[in-house]
Motif scaffolding. Structure first.
Motif, short mmCIF file in Angstrom:
data_model
loop_
_atom_site.label_atom_id
_atom_site.label_comp_id
_atom_site.label_asym_id
_atom_site.label_seq_id
_atom_site.Cartn_x
_atom_site.Cartn_y
_atom_site.Cartn_z
N ILE C 36 13.08 33.61 15.30
CA ILE C 36 13.26 32.40 14.48
C ILE C 36 11.88 31.76 14.29
O ILE C 36 11.20 31.47 15.27
N ILE C 37 11.45 31.61 13.03
CA ILE C 37 10.19 30.90 12.79
C ILE C 37 10.53 29.42 12.74
O ILE C 37 11.09 28.93 11.76
N ASN C 38 10.23 28.71 13.79
CA ASN C 38 10.66 27.33 13.90
C ASN C 38 9.58 26.37 13.41
O ASN C 38 8.73 25.93 14.17
N LEU C 39 9.63 26.04 12.12
CA LEU C 39 8.64 25.09 11.59
C LEU C 39 8.89 23.67 12.09
O LEU C 39 8.08 22.79 11.89
N ALA C 40 10.04 23.45 12.74
CA ALA C 40 10.30 22.14 13.33
C ALA C 40 9.83 22.10 14.78
O ALA C 40 10.14 21.16 15.51
N HIS C 41 9.07 23.11 15.20
CA HIS C 41 8.58 23.15 16.59
C HIS C 41 7.86 21.84 16.96
O HIS C 41 8.09 21.29 18.03
N GLY C 42 7.01 21.39 16.06
CA GLY C 42 6.29 20.14 16.32
C GLY C 42 7.23 18.97 16.55
O GLY C 42 6.96 18.10 17.38
N GLU C 43 8.34 18.98 15.86
CA GLU C 43 9.27 17.86 16.00
C GLU C 43 10.08 17.96 17.29
O GLU C 43 10.58 16.96 17.79
N PHE C 44 10.23 19.17 17.85
CA PHE C 44 10.82 19.29 19.18
C PHE C 44 9.88 18.63 20.20
O PHE C 44 10.30 17.92 21.09
N ILE C 45 8.58 18.88 20.00
CA ILE C 45 7.59 18.24 20.86
C ILE C 45 7.66 16.72 20.69
O ILE C 45 7.59 15.95 21.66
N LEU C 46 7.85 16.30 19.44
CA LEU C 46 7.99 14.87 19.15
C LEU C 46 9.16 14.25 19.91
O LEU C 46 9.04 13.17 20.49
N VAL C 47 10.29 14.96 19.93
CA VAL C 47 11.46 14.45 20.64
C VAL C 47 11.11 14.26 22.12
O VAL C 47 11.41 13.22 22.72
N SER C 95 15.17 31.07 8.19
CA SER C 95 15.03 30.14 9.30
C SER C 95 13.82 29.23 9.08
O SER C 95 13.81 28.08 9.48
N MET C 96 12.83 29.76 8.39
CA MET C 96 11.62 28.97 8.14
C MET C 96 11.92 27.79 7.21
O MET C 96 11.50 26.67 7.44
N VAL C 97 12.65 28.07 6.13
CA VAL C 97 12.97 27.00 5.18
C VAL C 97 13.88 25.96 5.83
O VAL C 97 13.65 24.75 5.71
N ALA C 98 14.90 26.45 6.55
CA ALA C 98 15.83 25.51 7.17
C ALA C 98 15.10 24.62 8.17
O ALA C 98 15.30 23.40 8.19
N THR C 99 14.22 25.22 9.00
CA THR C 99 13.55 24.40 9.99
C THR C 99 12.51 23.48 9.35
O THR C 99 12.23 22.40 9.86
N PHE C 100 11.96 23.88 8.20
CA PHE C 100 11.08 22.97 7.47
C PHE C 100 11.86 21.73 7.03
O PHE C 100 11.41 20.59 7.17
N GLY C 101 13.09 21.98 6.54
CA GLY C 101 13.96 20.86 6.16
C GLY C 101 14.27 19.98 7.35
O GLY C 101 14.19 18.74 7.27
N ILE C 102 14.59 20.62 8.49
CA ILE C 102 14.90 19.86 9.70
C ILE C 102 13.69 19.00 10.09
O ILE C 102 13.83 17.84 10.47
N SER C 103 12.51 19.59 9.95
CA SER C 103 11.30 18.85 10.32
C SER C 103 11.11 17.61 9.44
O SER C 103 10.80 16.52 9.94
N LEU C 104 11.32 17.74 8.13
CA LEU C 104 11.23 16.57 7.24
C LEU C 104 12.20 15.48 7.68
O LEU C 104 11.85 14.30 7.77
N VAL C 105 13.45 15.90 7.96
CA VAL C 105 14.48 14.94 8.34
C VAL C 105 14.09 14.23 9.64
O VAL C 105 14.17 13.01 9.75
N LEU C 106 13.65 15.02 10.63
CA LEU C 106 13.36 14.43 11.94
C LEU C 106 12.21 13.43 11.88
O LEU C 106 12.28 12.36 12.47
N VAL C 107 11.14 13.79 11.15
CA VAL C 107 9.99 12.88 11.07
C VAL C 107 10.42 11.56 10.45
O VAL C 107 10.13 10.48 10.97
N GLN C 108 11.16 11.65 9.35
CA GLN C 108 11.52 10.42 8.66
C GLN C 108 12.57 9.62 9.43
O GLN C 108 12.51 8.40 9.48
N LEU C 109 13.52 10.32 10.09
CA LEU C 109 14.50 9.60 10.90
C LEU C 109 13.81 8.87 12.05
O LEU C 109 14.16 7.74 12.38
N THR C 110 12.82 9.54 12.65
CA THR C 110 12.07 8.90 13.73
C THR C 110 11.44 7.61 13.22
O THR C 110 11.45 6.57 13.88
N ARG C 111 10.89 7.69 11.99
CA ARG C 111 10.24 6.51 11.43
C ARG C 111 11.25 5.40 11.17
O ARG C 111 11.02 4.23 11.48
#
Lengths: 421, 369, 296
Positions: C36-47, C95-111
């Protein structure tokens, strides 16, 4: 420049051109379905980041702008009309800024535009602003030098800020300066100003490092500073990545005092970082939320009443706030929203009651004369102010920027004018 | 290139003979209904400046420019299986090159030279990178990461090119602040030439997009296209049949770089500006997203996805904008794994086979290519 | 270079090494073992970082707050795996596109939830002084944490029944299932471990960074992807070697010239390494080991 190239190449060539011109004839600027677009009443554009990298600085700019508009409307509007705001979120994305600026100018037909935090954003939208000859207020403190007939730079320039703080630090701590600055236009020009000011005050820049934007690792920078052991650090670091320098400075117990033009007043590092990261930080500012004047107390109260969840009321937010009021005054005096007339009115000279104090617009350069102070953070990050001076935008005068007489669209840089750099 | 005429029959009409080079099993839409929908799409895009005005068209031209960038990826990824994150690298290099030439050589000659130089430099850069990777045995996800890292190196490098020492003649690279005052698109020699801005820029971008689209359809349905698709499906077996798959990948990648370069020139002449953000990871991901959403082996699908997604992003202005865009991406990938275009095609074919084929209304047919 | 300067470079190296290894491990497990290419990896670290910082603000001692960060990220990872990720197994690029989407959502939800930044927790331990220099002790100790993490992973995947089942699932799912391994559960557990590691990275860096913002995770992403690829398919062998190699290059070039040169040198070195060793360091180790065995 776009405009110049169009006028120079105004003639179309040959038969192809007449065909194209025929197509062009069917096209109108507004189109069939679009109508005139925009609102009927007066409207200003406020493009400030509420998400992405610069949200930290942009959110308060947006909030303070809305506050100013609210106050104007509560007071009967501008020229008796209610003022509308076009304020989509540009998300710290320069291309989105370009699209939204075109939207604001062409579709919404805004009467004045406030837009952008970073100087990259300003440069991205300036071709559009220039092409449309749009009245534009750029409110961030910046490197200085923009001499542009429709642009008004409301923030303090590097010359104004560093001119306040560097001489004070030389006097206070000694002549050996170590410069660390963000590696782009703003940082490099600021570095040049530190050299010039050091030269004027018999001081010396003993080390200089330019650091990529977004860098978070400062171990080697701190070691290099320790190796040089300067009297103080001149820090023109930018953005949240660079805030790590202050954090790591405290971790590494590097206790050299710091002078800055960028810290605290914009990204409120003294509130966000754990003390004593910013101990002995001296920053040249025209405004901070902590200023203790009655006028500012009223402004801060009004701001937090409107936006109880706001993080901080920063320097740029104040600049947006007073410049919207200043524009409204100019419109009232001119009796029209027509941008050329309003620019002429502003160029007649205008003074406005800003939260930082009464400030004047400098007609020749379209910059402000600012009340510059030195804000110092102590070990608990309490901020105190001293040494208030009223400093005018002198660099542009020296290079001969005189917009009412010679309407140009340039940006001057100090290294073109001084040999010492 | 000689088209392989799968659909032509002895008694085919003139229309079918005109169509045949553009059709084949490697493109999804080969029916009357598809071409009708395609025609409607082209005509509505062409009418946009008339209906909404030259200002709006000048503003929206960037959608078409990015659609072209998406197509450049769709070509290398969808048809040859090379997932490149580096399309933005060629796009940006071409944009900067155009700026350097255009700012240094004034008059129409400079701009015309700039167009050629921009595309040429992007092509050479893609060729060099392609040679380095494919002849070195780099494949699959490693190609993806190398191309991404190349874009990031360019970003890191360009970010620090502020100041006079990074000026090339009259053109200052500008570092993080970007390169300013890039001239408009034009073509000509000396003082004689045609300026292309606003609505004309829109039409040039549209013409480029359609020309590239039709050209690629011919290419992928020709012999080279079959070799590309075979390489994508099974590289080892294709090689055993005597094809030089390394060369096929190298040529495809280079061509993709040239197309990205073309879109880069159209981009900088749209905004008269370019900055290193174009190389950043977010920008690099966008073509991949358009191709995934649209359908990576559907050129028209990628084009449509690029245009529609950008339009949606511009309409969403509030604080929930990015949340909505992100959720949309996740939803589409989960609901339509191959992308919207292939799914639509399946949907339409199913309907056709379940109802009477002759009475199926043409307007509801697939909109894919 | 005198002795003190040597210490400077050593500490800078240890810091780079720790950063690369810790940024990478979580991604390496999820990518290397699950594809799984997890482009939301950074946002897991953020959590992990936000959970740690916010619970420290609630008065929890730092080690406990860090534990909260790890646990929160693990739970978060499991929820995401059950709802979205498990539908993407075997679909590397989707998986890359989906996790990119997840990453956008997580960053903005955090904000939206926590604002543009949250206040920082202070860094523990102070500094080591030598000559006119000093270095943050916590940052040096992070290198120890990185090595310890790798050791625990090594034991988990090679010395426990769970590890053997997990590796069997990844190598040959069909056979593993026919041998009675619950492969669905293995995937979930592996993803949970990857999430926990990302959470740990966030927890460890929360006090070592200026106040966390919603963009916190993006700082880790580039190093993580580069190191995963340079490391190659085997996480346990590849990650430390990639961290060591890239960290050494970065520290040396930074010390000799500037941070900019260091960054560029590291990226260029990565490109060259991928070209020379398409299977990364672990591929190299594997082939050396094979030829060694053959010669015996």
């Amino acid at each position: 420049m776009t405009r110049r190239s169009i006028s120079r190449r105004s003639a179309l060539a040959g038969g192809v051109a007449s065909g194209l011109a025929a197509i062009g004839g069917c096209l109108s600027e507004g189109g069939i379905l679009n109508g005139s677009g925009g609102s009927d009443g007066p409207m200003i554009g406020v493009l400030e980041d509420r998400s992405g990298e610069f949200a930290l600085n942009g959110t308060a700019k947006w909030q303070a702008s809305l506050l100013a508009v609210e106050e104007l409307n509560a007071d009967g509007g501008v020229l008796g009309e209610e003022l509308d705001v076009y304020d989509p979120d540009p998300q710290s994305d320069n291309q989105r800024y370009q699209e939204l600026t075109r939207e604001a100018l062409n579709r919404e037909g805004v009467d004045a535009l406030w837009a952008g935090y970073s100087s990259a954003t300003r440069e991205a939208i300036r071709p559009i602003v220039n092409e449309e000859e749009q009245l534009y207020f750029y409110t961030t403190q910046y490197e200085g030098g923009v001499c542009d007939r429709t642009t008004f730079a409301m923030g303090a320039t590097a010359r104004q800020q560093l001119g306040a703080v560097i001489p004070y630090m030389i006097e206070e701590y000694g002549p050996r300066i170590y410069t660390i600055a963000a590696d782009y236009n703003f940082g490099q020009i600021s570095g040049d100003w530190v050299r010039l000011l050091a030269d004027e005050h018999d001081a010396e820049v003993v080390g200089e490092e330019f650091i990529l934007l977004g860098e978070t690792d400062f171990g080697s920078t701190i070691n290099a500073i320790q190796g040089e052991d300067p009297d103080f650090i001149a820090s023109m670091l930018v953005g949240n990545g660079h805030a790590n320098f202050y954090e790591q400075r405290a971790d590494n117990e590097l206790d050299v005092p710091m002078a800055s033009s960028t810290t605290m007043a914009q990204g409120y590092e003294h509130r966000r970082l754990d003390p004593p990261a910013l101990e002995d930080m001296y920053v040249g500012v025209n405004y901070m939320e902590e200023l203790e004047t009655d006028r500012n107390a009223a402004f801060v109260d009004a701001f937090y009443e409107q936006f109880p969840d706001a993080d901080y009321l920063n320097q740029e937010a104040q600049n947006n706030y007073f410049s919207i009021h200043m524009w409204a005054e100019a419109v009232e005096a001119a009796g029209t929203f027509d941008q050329e007339t309003v620019i002429a009115e502003l160029e007649d000279g205008i003074e406005v009651e800003a939260p930082e104090g009464d400030v004047e617009l400098d007609p020749e350069t379209h910059h402000m004369t600012h009340h510059m102070r030195i804000g110092r953070a102590d070990g608990e990050h309490e901020v105190t102010f001293s040494d208030e001076q009223y400093i005018e935008p002198s660099f542009l005068h020296e290079v001969g920027c005189n917009l009412p007489d010679d309407p140009e669209q340039t940006q001057y840089e100090p290294d073109e004018f001084y040999d010492e750099i | 290139m000689e088209g392989v005429r799968m659909s032509s029959e002895p008694n085919s009409s003139l229309l079918e003979r005109v169509r045949s080079p553009f059709e084949g099993p490697n493109t999804l839409g080969n029916s009357n209904g598809f071409w009708l929908t395609f025609g409607v799409g082209v005509v509505s895009l062409a009418l946009y400046p008339v209906l909404f005005g030259t200002y709006a068209a000048g503003e929206r031209a960037v959608f078409l420019v990015y659609a072209l960038l998406g197509v450049s990826l769709c070509f290398v990824w969808g048809f040859c299986g090379i997932l490149s994150f580096g399309q933005v690298a060629f796009f940006g290099v071409s944009g900067y090159t155009f700026g350097i030439v255009g700012l240094n050589v004034s008059s129409y000659t400079g701009v015309t030279l700039g167009i050629v130089a921009g595309i040429a430099v992007a092509t050479l850069f893609a060729a060099a990178l392609g040679y380095f990777m494919f002849y070195g045995g780099v494949r699959d996800v490693y190609v993806t990461i190398i191309t991404l890292v190349v874009a990031l190196v360019l970003k890191t490098f360009m970010d620090q090119t502020a100041g006079g020492e990074w000026a090339i003649g009259e053109a200052e690279l500008g570092g993080f602040n970007g390169m300013r005052n890039i001239p408009n698109l034009a073509i000509g020699v000396g003082d004689v030439g045609i300026d292309v801005s606003r609505a004309m820029h829109y039409y040039v971008a549209l013409a480029a997009l359609i020309a590239v689209y039709l050209g690629l359809r011919v290419l992928v349905n020709g012999r080279f296209g079959y070799a590309m698709v075979a390489t994508r499906e099974d590289e080892t077996r294709t090689e055993m049949f005597g094809y030089n798959t390394t060369l096929i990948k190298f040529v495809t990648f280079t061509l993709g770089g040239a197309l990205a370069g073309l879109s880069g020139v159209l981009y900088v002449t749209w905004g008269n500006y370019i900055d290193p953000q174009q190389f950043a990871i977010t920008a690099a991901s966008m073509p991949v997203i358009w191709a995934s959403i649209g359908g990576r082996d559907s050129i028209a699908g990628t084009m449509a996805a690029a245009i529609v997604l950008q339009w949606i992003e511009l309409q969403l202005t509030g604080e929930w904008a990015l949340v909505i865009v992100g959720s949309l991406l996740v939803f589409v990938i989960l609901a339509m794994p191959e992308g919207i275009a292939p799914r639509l095609r399946t949907f339409v074919l199913d309907r056709q086979s379940s109802s009477e084929p002759a009475t199926a209304p043409a307007t509801t047919e697939e909109v894919t290519d | 270079m005198n002795g003190y300067e040597l210490l400077n470079v050593t500490f800078q190296f240890l810091e780079s090494f720790a950063f690369i290894v810790l940024a990478t491990v979580g991604l390496a497990v999820i990518f290397g073992m699950m594809g799984i290419i997890n482009l939301a990896h950074g946002e897991f670290i953020l959590v992990g970082a936000y959970a740690t910082t916010l619970s420290a603000h609630q008065g929890l001692p730092l080690p406990v707050a860090m534990l909260v960060g790890v646990v929160a990220t693990t739970i978060f990872g499991i929820v995401l795996e059950r709802t979205i990720i498990r539908r993407l197994y075997g679909r590397l690029l989707d998986s890359m596109v989906a996790t990119f989407g997840i990453s956008l959502v997580l960053v903005q939800l955090t904000r939206i939830l926590f604002g543009n930044s949250i206040d920082q927790v202070s860094t523990p331990f102070g500094a080591i002084s030598y000559g006119s220099y000093s270095y943050s002790l916590y940052r040096v100790l992070l290198a120890g944490a990185a090595i310890a993490t790798l050791l625990v992973l090594y034991i988990l995947f090679t010395r426990t029944a769970f590890g053997i089942r997990a590796r069997a699932t990844i190598q040959d799912e069909e056979t593993a299932r026919s041998m009675g391994v619950d492969t669905d559960r293995m995937y979930m557990s592996t993803f949970a471990i990857g999430s926990a590691l990302a959470g740990l990275t966030g927890a460890l860096y929360a006090p070592a960074r200026a106040s966390p913002t919603p963009e916190f995770g993006s700082e880790f992403l580039v190093d993580a992807f580069v190191a995963v690829v340079v490391g190659g398919p085997s996480v346990l062998v590849g990650t430390p070697l990639a961290g060591g190699f890239l960290g050494l290059i970065e520290a040396f070039f930074t010390f000799q010239w500037t941070q900019f040169i260091g960054t560029v040198a590291m990226l260029v070195a990565a490109i060259v390494m991928i070209r020379l060793l398409p299977d990364g360091f672990s591929g190299l180790v594997e082939s050396v080991r094979t030829s060694w065995r053959e010669s015996e």
